[in-house]
Design a protein around this motif. Structure first.
Motif, mmCIF file in Angstrom:
data_model
loop_
_atom_site.group_PDB
_atom_site.id
_atom_site.type_symbol
_atom_site.label_atom_id
_atom_site.label_comp_id
_atom_site.label_asym_id
_atom_site.label_seq_id
_atom_site.Cartn_x
_atom_site.Cartn_y
_atom_site.Cartn_z
ATOM 1 N N LYS A 175 0.821 -1.205 0.000
ATOM 2 C CA LYS A 175 0.000 0.000 0.000
ATOM 3 C C LYS A 175 0.855 1.255 0.000
ATOM 4 N N PHE A 176 2.010 1.174 0.663
ATOM 5 C CA PHE A 176 2.875 2.344 0.746
ATOM 6 C C PHE A 176 3.310 2.788 -0.648
ATOM 7 N N TYR A 177 3.790 1.840 -1.436
ATOM 8 C CA TYR A 177 4.234 2.200 -2.787
ATOM 9 C C TYR A 177 3.061 2.624 -3.656
ATOM 10 N N PHE A 178 1.947 1.978 -3.411
ATOM 11 C CA PHE A 178 0.747 2.287 -4.184
ATOM 12 C C PHE A 178 0.353 3.748 -3.981
ATOM 13 N N ILE A 179 0.497 4.203 -2.740
ATOM 14 C CA ILE A 179 0.141 5.596 -2.448
ATOM 15 C C ILE A 179 1.268 6.536 -2.848
ATOM 16 N N LEU A 180 2.497 6.042 -2.704
ATOM 17 C CA LEU A 180 3.664 6.876 -3.030
ATOM 18 C C LEU A 180 3.708 7.220 -4.524
ATOM 19 N N ALA A 181 3.333 6.247 -5.347
ATOM 20 C CA ALA A 181 3.536 6.379 -6.789
ATOM 21 C C ALA A 181 2.956 7.667 -7.380
ATOM 22 N N PRO A 182 1.683 7.978 -7.172
ATOM 23 C CA PRO A 182 1.165 9.209 -7.782
ATOM 24 C C PRO A 182 1.863 10.459 -7.252
ATOM 25 N N MET A 183 2.237 10.420 -5.974
ATOM 26 C CA MET A 183 2.946 11.582 -5.426
ATOM 27 C C MET A 183 4.259 11.788 -6.163
ATOM 28 N N LEU A 184 4.953 10.688 -6.361
ATOM 29 C CA LEU A 184 6.246 10.745 -7.035
ATOM 30 C C LEU A 184 6.096 11.360 -8.420
ATOM 31 N N VAL A 185 5.107 10.891 -9.133
ATOM 32 C CA VAL A 185 4.887 11.393 -10.493
ATOM 33 C C VAL A 185 4.649 12.895 -10.463
ATOM 34 N N PHE A 186 3.817 13.300 -9.544
ATOM 35 C CA PHE A 186 3.429 14.703 -9.498
ATOM 36 C C PHE A 186 4.599 15.578 -9.038
ATOM 37 N N ILE A 187 5.275 15.152 -7.963
ATOM 38 C CA ILE A 187 6.321 16.007 -7.375
ATOM 39 C C ILE A 187 7.515 16.141 -8.312
ATOM 40 N N THR A 188 7.924 15.041 -8.934
ATOM 41 C CA THR A 188 9.081 15.146 -9.838
ATOM 42 C C THR A 188 8.761 16.104 -10.976
ATOM 43 N N ALA A 189 7.529 16.023 -11.489
ATOM 44 C CA ALA A 189 7.159 16.921 -12.582
ATOM 45 C C ALA A 189 7.249 18.369 -12.120
ATOM 46 N N LEU A 190 6.787 18.587 -10.895
ATOM 47 C CA LEU A 190 6.765 19.956 -10.365
ATOM 48 C C LEU A 190 8.181 20.474 -10.121
ATOM 49 N N LEU A 191 9.042 19.564 -9.612
ATOM 50 C CA LEU A 191 10.403 19.980 -9.252
ATOM 51 C C LEU A 191 11.201 20.415 -10.469
ATOM 52 N N CYS A 192 10.908 19.824 -11.618
ATOM 53 C CA CYS A 192 11.648 20.162 -12.826
ATOM 54 C C CYS A 192 11.565 21.647 -13.132
ATOM 55 N N PHE A 193 10.411 22.221 -12.813
ATOM 56 C CA PHE A 193 10.190 23.609 -13.176
ATOM 57 C C PHE A 193 11.054 24.553 -12.353
ATOM 58 N N ALA A 194 11.542 24.034 -11.208
ATOM 59 C CA ALA A 194 12.279 24.895 -10.274
ATOM 60 C C ALA A 194 13.493 25.560 -10.911
ATOM 61 N N VAL A 195 14.095 24.918 -11.917
ATOM 62 C CA VAL A 195 15.355 25.470 -12.449
ATOM 63 C C VAL A 195 15.134 26.312 -13.697
ATOM 64 N N ILE A 196 13.909 26.488 -14.089
ATOM 65 C CA ILE A 196 13.683 27.181 -15.355
ATOM 66 C C ILE A 196 13.527 28.686 -15.106
ATOM 67 N N PRO A 197 14.342 29.506 -15.762
ATOM 68 C CA PRO A 197 14.240 30.954 -15.568
ATOM 69 C C PRO A 197 13.022 31.488 -16.314
ATOM 70 N N PHE A 198 12.304 32.398 -15.651
ATOM 71 C CA PHE A 198 11.117 32.934 -16.312
ATOM 72 C C PHE A 198 11.264 34.430 -16.602
ATOM 73 N N ALA A 199 12.403 34.976 -16.263
ATOM 74 C CA ALA A 199 12.691 36.371 -16.638
ATOM 75 C C ALA A 199 14.196 36.564 -16.511
ATOM 76 N N ASP A 200 14.638 37.644 -17.067
ATOM 77 C CA ASP A 200 16.083 37.888 -16.987
ATOM 78 C C ASP A 200 16.462 38.250 -15.552
ATOM 79 N N VAL A 201 17.739 38.158 -15.286
ATOM 80 C CA VAL A 201 18.210 38.480 -13.936
ATOM 81 C C VAL A 201 17.712 39.873 -13.572
ATOM 82 N N LEU A 202 17.057 39.922 -12.411
ATOM 83 C CA LEU A 202 16.429 41.184 -12.007
ATOM 84 C C LEU A 202 17.450 41.986 -11.202
ATOM 85 N N ILE A 203 17.752 43.156 -11.697
ATOM 86 C CA ILE A 203 18.734 43.994 -10.992
ATOM 87 C C ILE A 203 17.980 45.077 -10.240
ATOM 88 N N LEU A 204 17.981 44.923 -8.926
ATOM 89 C CA LEU A 204 17.324 45.933 -8.096
ATOM 90 C C LEU A 204 18.426 46.615 -7.295
#
Lengths: 174, 520, 168, 428
Positions: free
Chosen positions: D81-110
Motif C-alpha cells: 500500500k505504501f508504494y501504491f500511495i507513493l507512486a502518484p505523489m512521485l509522479v506529481f512532485i518530480t514533474a513539479l520539481l523540474c520547473f524549479a530550475v527554469i528561468p522565467f525572466a532575466d536576472v532582475l537587478i534591483l
C-alpha cells in the motif's frame, strides 16, 4: 470471367513522405485549419445542440415500442408470442389469457418489455402478424433511475401514441 | 421380434418389420408418410387421404399407406410427381375452411397440418368465397375445448371415444363442408382419459383448457419422465420451461408411447398431476417452524439421529429404487428400523382395467424387492417404541387422515424429509426440503414388474436435494443413483443382470418376479 | 348445406307407440349388427313425431344400445330426416355440383328475398321451410327442387316462381 | 538577508510552485476544448455557476470537486500500500520539481543586487532537469507494479522502456546544444539567446540547432507519455495502463502530474530553443532604456486587443439556436464589461507608471513582468502544440516507437553532435 486486377499505387514511398515530418506538418495544418475555423466562429461546429435542439426523426426510426389498438380501442395484440420468439435479446415477456370481445380468442394479460435488454432491432415489429407492436413512438431517449421502471408493462405500451401519421408510417415500410 | 421384409422406397432398399402398415413400418426407419387420421392406437380409417402413396405392382396409382401392409419386394413411390400433387391437393382441400389462426392456436409448433404445409405444399389459397364459419371455443367437458373451424375431420377423437374409452361422446355431425365434430347435446365428454384427445388431435381443434394459452409449445423443453401418480408408471413427457427471471416450472404432461406399460395414452389424473410438482412445495428447511439453512438442518438431523436410541425410518413408496437402497443403508448405519408402510396410498375402487390403479404408490414393487417391510403392524409397533421418526417423503395421510396414526405421530418426535407441504409433516420438529420426482433421476418398477428409468428433467433455480443426496449428507456412502447399483444387484436376484445405464426407453419386464416377492 | 347440429327438444320423453314398437322388434332381428337399425328407427320416429327430437335420438340410441352421438351423426347426415318441425311446404333445393352450376343459388336467393327464409329456416307463417340438400339423383335435369317429396326438375327462377304460385 | 531578498525568494518559489498548478487547469481546458475544435465539436461547455460558464473552465472546477469527493479506493489485492500511495505523489512532485530550475525572466537587478529569476537558482540547470525527469518514471513503474494488475505492470514496463529509450536521444540533442551555448546554466542559455545572428536574426536555439530541436521535441513528447507516444496508458489494449487501479485524488495526481510535465517540458523547450523569455530584437537592456515608448505602445495596443477580443466573444459566446432572451448573451455582456474594466485598470496602472514612477527600479520590474508574460505566452503556445499534435497524430505501435527512438533519433542526434562540433571547431 476473370476478376479484374488493378494495382493500386502505394502511397508513402517518396523520400519526403518517408521522412514523415513533412507529412506530420501537413496533417497538422489540416487540423489547425479546423481549429481556427471553429475558434473564430463556433457556429460552424458540426454539432446538434441537444437537448435544446432535438433531432428530427423519420417514421422509419426505431424508437421505443408501443402496442396499437383497433379503431374501437381494443388491443390489437393477440398474444401469439411471435415477437417474443423472434426477439434476439429475449426482452419481451408475455402472458396470455382468454379474450371474449370477438376480435380473437387470445390476448395478452401481461406484456412486458425490458428496455434495458432491448437492442431496438425491430424484429418484433417485423414478426407481428397483427401490426400490434410498433416502434413509432419517436421516443429515442429512454432513461430512468431504476431498473424496475425500465420494464414497460401492457398499460405503458398501450398508452403511448404513435408519433407519425399512419400513411407516413406505412410509407416507411412499417 | 417380427420377421423382416425388404422393400423399396423410391427405389431405395429398406428393411422393415413385417405385419405393419406402411406408415408404421417406414417410420421406424426414418421415412415419414404424412397422415392425419391414422393413429397406431386407433387403426386406419382412411378418410384423410393424406397418406396416399404409389405402389408399383399394378394397383391403382394411389393407395392409402395406412391400409397397406408391407410386403416383400414392394416398390413404394413417395416422391413421384403425382404423389406430390395429391399431397398438395389434399392440403389445399384441408385448408379451404381452415382459419389459419396459427398465431393464437396452441397447437402451432406441433401441428401436423402446419408441418405438412411447410413440407409438402406452401401453395397459396385459391379460394375466393368466404370461409364456412363454425363453432369456436366449445367446451366439450373434461377440460377439452374444441374449435370446429380448425378441425380437419380426421375423426381420431371420435374413434378414441368409441374404441378406447368406449364412451362414445363424440360424433361427426352434418355432411360436406358443414361437417363438424360435436358432442350430443347435453352429453359432454365424461371419461378419465378425455384429455388424450388433445394429444391425438393432429391440429389445434382440440385444446386443453388447462394448458390453453399458457405457453407456446416451441418454448417448452420436452423431457421424458415417468408418471408417479399410481403404480402403473405411465411414460410421459414432462414439458417444462424456465421463463425469464423465473423458475423452471412444468406446464403439462403428455403421454409418451411405451407399449410395455401404457401404450399411447395416459389418464387425466396423471396428466394433471404436473400441478402438484409446481405447487405447495417445501422449499426451505425448518426447525420447530423457523426457517433455517439446509446445511444447518442436516447437522441437526445428524445430531438427533446420533442421540436417538431407537430411530424409525419411514420411506415413501414413490421413491426410486436407488433412494430406497440408500435409505436402507442409512437405516442400517444408524441402527434404525425401516418401514415402507403406505396402506394409505391404496384407494380401493378407484382403479379401472385400463391405466388407472387402486395403488397410488409408484414403486411398491421396489419396496418388495428390497424386502422393506410395509406392513401396518410393523410400522405401528415401531412407532410406539421409537423416540425419533425420520419420514422420507411418505404421505401417511394420502388417502385421508388416519386418526390412530395421527395421535401416535403427534406424540413422537419426528423429522420430515419432504418435497411438499402436507398435513402429515406438520408434527415434524425438523423439516428438510427434498426433490420431487421430476427433479431427480432413478429407476422404478411398476405393478407389472416393468423396470423403467427416468432422468432429472427440471433444473430449478435452487435445485432441491433429492433423498439420495440427503442420505449421503447424513453419512451414507451412496453418492448418486448409479453408485447404488452394485449393491442393489448383489442383494436383489432379479436385478443382478440389469445394467442401469442400458435400460431401454420402454423399460425391462423383470422375470421370475414370483421368487423374489418375499416382503409382501 | 345448413348446420343441422342444433337439435330441438320436445321436453317430453319419447317412446315408440305400440305399432312402431312391434315394427322395431320385427326389423331389428334382420340385421346382423344392431346399429344397422338406426336409420329405419329414425324413419319410424320421424313418422311418429313428424320430426326427430333430441329425446327421440336418445331413445333410439338406448333402444339399439349405441351411443347417442352415433345416432346424432346419422340424423344430421341425411337431409331427409327432419330435425325440426317442417313447414306446410318443405322445399329442398339440391346444392350439389350440377344444380349449383345450373344456378340453384338464384332459387335460394329468391326465397330469401321473397319469403325471407334461408336454408334451415321456416317461414314465420309456418307455410314454407327450406333446406339445401345433397344430390337428389337428378343431375341430368338440374337444378332440382323437391317440394314435400315431389320432384320438380329443370327449374329456373321463372319456373320456380310459377311453382311457388301454385302452392300459394 | 534583507526583507527584499526574502520577499523575492518567496515570490520566485511561489511562481515555480503555483504557476504549473494553475496551468494544469488551463491545460485541461485547452485540451478538451481544443480537442473539440480540432474535431469540429463543441467540447464541454455546459457546466456553469449561476449561468457563467467561463468558456468551459467551470467544467474543470466540477471535475476537480468530483474527483476530490470520490471514494478513494485502495484495492484489496494491493499488497504494498505504501508504494501504491507513493507512486502518484512521485509522479506529481518530480514533474513539479523540474520547473524549479527554469528561468522565467532575466536576472532582475534591483539597485546593486542581482536576483536570478528561477525558483531555485542553480548552476547545474539542465542537469537537474534530466535527473529529476528521469526520476518521474519511478512513479509510473511503482504504480504499475504495486497495482498488482497485469495491465498496470504492462503499462509501467512500457513507460520505463520508453522513457529510458528516449532519454538518450534527448540527452544527446542537449549535448550539441550545450556545445553551442557553452553552459549548462539555464539563465545563461536564456541570455545567450538574446543576441542576434548576422545582426538581424534572433539567435534562438532552433535557429542554431534545427535538427536538435526536432529530436528534442520528439523525445520530450515521449518523455511526457503524450500522444503519439502514450503507450503507457494505451486504453485500447491495456485499459488504462499503470493507473487502472487508481481512483479519486490519487488518479487526479497522475493526471495533474501529466499536465505539469507537459507544461514543464514546454517551458524547457521554450527556454532551450525558443528564446526563453526573450522578446525578439528587444533585449533586457533595450527594454529598460526604452521603457516609456514600450509602455505607450502597450497602452495603445491594449484597447485594440480588447476590442477584438470583445467582438470575438460576442460573436461566439451565444446560443446557436433560437432561444428567447438568450442567457448566454447576457453572460457575454458581463464578460465584455469585465474585459473593459480590466483594460481600464491596466491603462490606469500604466498611466500612473508613466506619470510618476518611470525610471530605475520600476523600469526593471516592468521589464521583468513583460518577460514573464512573454515566457508564459511562449510556453502556452508550446503546450498548444502538445494538444495539437495529440489530436492530429495517431498512436504509434510499440515496436515503431522503439524503432524511432533507437534507429532514427539516436543516429540523428549523434550526427547532430558531429556537425555541431565540426562547425564550432571550424568557425570558433
Amino acid at each position: 470471367m476473370s476478376i479484374k486486377v488493378r494495382t493500386v499505387e502505394r502511397k508513402g514511398r517518396t523520400f519526403l513522405e518517408q521522412l514523415y515530418l513533412v507529412e506530420v506538418i501537413k496533417g497538422m495544418t489540416v487540423t489547425l485549419g479546423h481549429f481556427f475555423r471553429n475558434l473564430l466562429d463556433n457556429s460552424r461546429l458540426y454539432v446538434r445542440h441537444y437537448p435544446e435542439v432535438k433531432p428530427e426523426i423519420t417514421a422509419r426510426w426505431r424508437g421505443r415500442h408501443r402496442l396499437t389498438r383497433h379503431e374501437d380501442g381494443s388491443v390489437k395484440c393477440v398474444a401469439c408470442f411471435m415477437c417474443q420468439t423472434n426477439c434476439p435479446s429475449n426482452c419481451i415477456m408475455i402472458e396470455a389469457g382468454e379474450r371474449f370481445d370477438g376480435k380473437s380468442e387470445k390476448m395478452p394479460t401481461r406484456f412486458d418489455i425490458d428496455l434495458l435488454e432491448c437492442i431496438y432491432c425491430g424484429y418484433c415489429v417485423e414478426a407481428c402478424p397483427m401490426d400490434a407492436i410498433r416502434m413509432d413512438t419517436g421516443i429515442y431517449s429512454v432513461t430512468s433511475y431504476s431498473r424496475e421502471s425500465m420494464v414497460l408493462g401492457l398499460e405503458d405500451l398501450l398508452e403511448t401514441p404513435g408519433a407519425f401519421a399512419e400513411e407516413e408510417y406505412k410509407k416507411g415500410g412499417g | 421380434m417380427a420377421e423382416l421384409v425388404k422393400l423399396f422406397v423410391n427405389g431405395q432398399e429398406v428393411e422393415v418389420e413385417s405385419g405393419k402398415n406402411l406408415i408404421d413400418a417406414l417410420r421406424v426407419v426414418g421415412i415419414e408418410i404424412p397422415h392425419f387420421c391414422y393413429h397406431p392406437a386407433l387403426g386406419a380409417d382412411g378418410n384423410c387421404r393424406m397418406c396416399l402413396v404409389g405402389i408399383e405392382d399394378g394397383r391403382p396409382p394411389l393407395v392409402p399407406a395406412c391400409k397397406t401392409p408391407v410386403q416383400e419386394g414392394m416398390k413404394v413411390l413417395l416422391d413421384a410427381e403425382h404423389i406430390k400433387k395429391i399431397q398438395r391437393d389434399v392440403l389445399e382441400f384441408e385448408l379451404i375452411n381452415h382459419p389459419v389462426d396459427c398465431p393464437v392456436c396452441d397447437q402451432a409448433g406441433e401441428c401436423a397440418l402446419q408441418d405438412y404445409y411447410m413440407n409438402y405444399s406452401l401453395d397459396d389459397s385459391r379460394m375466393q368465397v368466404a370461409q364456412v364459419t363454425k363453432g369456436k371455443r366449445m367446451d366439450f367437458g373434461c377440460g377439452v375445448v374444441h374449435d370446429q373451424e380448425r378441425c380437419v375431420l380426421c375423426g381420431r377423437c371420435v374413434r378414441f371415444t368409441r374404441q378406447i374409452t368406449k364412451t362414445g361422446e363424440l360424433g361427426i355431425v352434418n355432411r360436406t363442408d358443414a361437417a363438424r365434430v360435436s358432442i350430443f347435446p347435453g352429453k359432454p365428454l365424461n371419461n378419465r382419459y378425455a384429455l388424450n384427445i388433445v394429444d391425438i388431435c393432429p391440429v389445434g381443434a382440440m385444446t386443453s383448457s388447462d394448458f390453453r394459452f399458457r405457453q407456446r409449445v416451441w418454448f417448452l423443453k420436452k423431457d421424458p419422465g415417468i408418471c408417479h401418480g399410481c403404480s402403473k408408471g405411465c411414460a410421459i413427457y414432462i414439458d417444462h420451461h424456465r421463463e425469464k427471471y423465473k423458475d423452471d416450472v412444468i406446464y403439462r404432461y403428455r403421454a409418451r408411447t411405451n407399449l410395455n406399460v401404457n401404450g399411447y395414452f395416459i389418464c387425466d389424473d396423471g396428466r394433471l398431476s404436473y400441478a402438484g410438482e409446481n405447487e405447495n412445495r417445501q422449499t426451505s428447511a425448518l426447525a420447530d417452524g423457523a426457517v433455517i439453512g439446509f446445511d444447518e438442518g442436516i447437522e441437526l438431523v445428524r445430531e438427533r439421529l446420533d442421540r436417538a436410541r431407537k430411530p424409525l425410518m419411514l420411506i415413501s413408496p414413490d421413491c426410486s429404487l436407488e433412494q430406497m437402497w440408500a435409505v436402507q443403508r442409512i437405516a442400517t448405519l444408524y441402527g434404525a428400523e425401516l418401514s415402507g408402510y403406505s396402506d394409505n396410498y391404496i384407494i380401493d375402487g378407484d382403479g379401472d382395467e385400463y391405466l388407472i390403479n387402486d395403488d397410488k404408490a409408484a414403486n411398491r414393487r421396489g419396496l418388495e424387492l428390497l424386502e422393506i417391510d410395509f406392513s401396518r403392524a410393523q410400522f405401528l409397533t415401531g412407532l410406539q417404541h421409537t423416540d425419533l421418526l425420520v419420514n422420507f417423503n411418505n404421505d401417511l395421510f394420502f388417502g385421508g387422515v388416519d386418526e390412530e396414526l395421527k395421535s401416535l405421530l403427534d406424540k413422537t418426535q419426528s423429522i420430515a424429509v419432504c418435497s411438499h407441504q402436507l398435513q402429515v409433516y406438520e408434527s415434524a420438529s425438523i423439516v428438510l426440503p427434498t426433490a420431487s420426482y421430476s427433479e431427480y433421476g432413478g429407476t422404478i418398477i411398476n405393478e407389472d414388474n416393468v423396470l423403467q428409468r427416468f432422468e432429472k428433467a427440471l433444473f430449478k433455480n435452487e435445485d432441491p436435494k433429492d433423498v439420495l443426496e440427503i442420505t449421503r449428507l447424513l453419512g451414507g456412502a451412496i453418492n448418486d443413483a448409479p453408485h447404488a447399483w452394485p449393491g442393489i444387484k448383489q442383494s436383489v436376484a432379479c436385478l443382478a443382470d440389469i445394467d442401469p445405464q442400458a435400460i431401454p426407453a420402454e423399460g425391462i419386464k423383470l422375470q421370475n418376479s414370483e421368487d423374489t416377492n418375499v416382503g409382501a | 348445406m345448413s348446420d343441422r347440429s342444433e337439435l330441438l327438444s320436445t321436453g317430453e320423453p319419447f317412446a315408440f307407440d305400440a305399432e312402431r314398437d312391434a315394427e322395431f322388434e320385427r326389423l331389428i332381428v334382420r340385421y346382423p349388427i344392431r346399429e344397422s337399425m338406426i336409420m329405419p328407427a329414425l324413419w319410424m320416429a320421424q313418422e311418429q313425431q313428424g320430426w326427430i327430437s333430441t329425446e327421440a335420438i336418445e331413445y333410439i340410441a338406448e333402444r339399439i344400445g349405441t351411443f347417442p352421438a352415433k345416432v346424432f351423426e346419422l340424423a344430421t347426415f341425411y337431409t331427409m330426416y327432419q330435425l325440426k318441425p317442417a313447414g306446410q311446404y318443405h322445399i329442398c333445393v339440391c346444392r350439389t355440383l350440377s344444380c349449383w352450376l345450373r344456378d340453384k343459388q338464384a332459387i335460394v336467393d329468391y326465397l330469401a328475398e321473397e319469403i325471407g327464409i334461408r336454408p334451415g329456416q321456416i317461414s314465420e307463417d309456418g307455410r314454407f321451410s327450406l333446406e339445401e340438400v345433397e344430390c337428389l339423383g337428378h343431375c341430368g335435369t338440374a337444378p332440382v327442387v323437391q317440394v314435400n317429396g315431389e320432384f320438380h326438375e329443370e327449374m329456373d327462377l321463372e319456373k320456380f316462381k310459377a311453382l311457388l304460385a301454385t302452392l300459394e | 538577508m534583507s526583507a527584499l531578498d526574502i520577499l523575492l525568494v518567496i515570490l520566485r518559489i511561489a511562481f515555480g510552485a503555483f504557476v504549473p498548478l494553475s496551468f494544469v487547469a488551463v491545460l485541461v481546458w485547452m485540451e478538451r476544448r481544443g480537442a473539440a475544435f480540432f474535431q469540429d465539436r463543441a467540447g464541454p461547455n455546459r457546466c456553469n455557476v449561476l449561468g457563467f460558464r467561463a468558456g468551459g473552465l467551470i467544467q474543470n472546477a466540477a471535475d476537480g470537486i468530483k474527483l476530490a469527493f470520490k471514494e478513494d479506493i485502495v484495492p484489496g489485492h494491493v499488497k504494498h500500500k505504501f508504494y501504491f500511495i507513493l507512486a502518484p505523489m512521485l509522479v506529481f512532485i518530480t514533474a513539479l520539481l523540474c520547473f524549479a530550475v527554469i528561468p522565467f525572466a532575466d536576472v532582475l537587478i534591483l539597485g546593486d543586487k542581482h536576483y536570478i529569476m528561477q525558483a531555485i537558482p542553480m548552476d547545474i540547470g539542465i542537469l537537474w532537469f534530466l535527473a529529476v525527469v528521469g526520476f518521474g518514471v519511478y512513479g509510473i513503474i511503482l504504480a504499475g507494479w504495486s497495482s498488482h494488475n497485469k495491465y498496470g505492470v504492462l503499462g509501467g514496463l512500457r513507460a520505463a522502456a520508453q522513457v529510458i529509450s528516449y532519454e538518450i536521444p534527448m540527452g544527446l540533442a542537449l549535448v550539441s546544444l550545450l556545445a553551442v551555448y557553452g553552459t549548462v546554466n539555464l539563465t545563461e542559455m536564456a541570455q545567450f539567446q538574446g543576441r542576434l545572428l548576422f545582426g538581424f536574426i534572433p539567435m534562438w536555439g532552433f535557429v542554431l540547432q534545427p535538427l536538435g530541436v526536432i529530436i528534442f521535441i520528439v523525445a520530450a513528447f515521449a518523455e511526457t507519455n503524450r500522444t503519439p507516444f502514450d503507450l503507457a496508458e494505451g486504453e485500447s489494449e491495456i485499459v488504462a495502463g499503470y493507473h487502472v487501479e487508481y481512483s479519486s485524488m490519487k488518479f487526479a495526481l497522475f493526471f495533474m502530474g501529466e499536465y505539469v510535465a507537459m507544461f514543464v517540458s514546454s517551458a524547457l523547450i521554450v527556454t532551450l530553443y525558443f528564446g526563453s523569455y526573450q522578446i525578439p530584437w528587444f533585449t533586457t537592456e533595450t527594454l529598460v532604456t526604452y521603457a516609456r515608448p514600450v509602455v505607450i505602445a502597450i497602452m495603445i495596443g491594449l484597447p485594440v486587443i480588447g476590442y477584438f477580443f470583445a467582438e470575438w466573444m460576442k460573436r461566439n459566446n451565444r446560443s446557436h439556436y433560437y432561444r428567447e432572451n438568450d442567457p448566454r448573451q447576457k453572460e457575454t455582456a458581463v464578460y465584455v464589461a469585465l474585459l473593459w474594466s480590466l483594460v481600464a485598470i491596466l491603462e490606469v496602472v500604466l498611466l500612473v507608471y508613466l506619470v510618476f514612477a518611470h525610471g530605475g527600479v520600476a523600469d526593471r520590474i516592468l521589464v521583468a513582468l513583460l518577460q514573464i508574460g512573454t515566457f508564459l505566452f511562449k510556453t502556452f503556445l508550446m503546450c498548444f502544440v502538445y494538444v495539437w499534435v495529440r489530436w492530429t497524430l495517431p498512436r504509434f505501435r510499440y515496436d515503431q516507437l522503439q524503432k524511432i527512438g533507437w534507429e532514427k533519433l539516436l543516429p540523428l542526434a549523434l550526427l547532430n553532435i558531429f556537425i555541431t562540433s565540426a562547425i564550432i571547431v571550424s568557425f570558433g
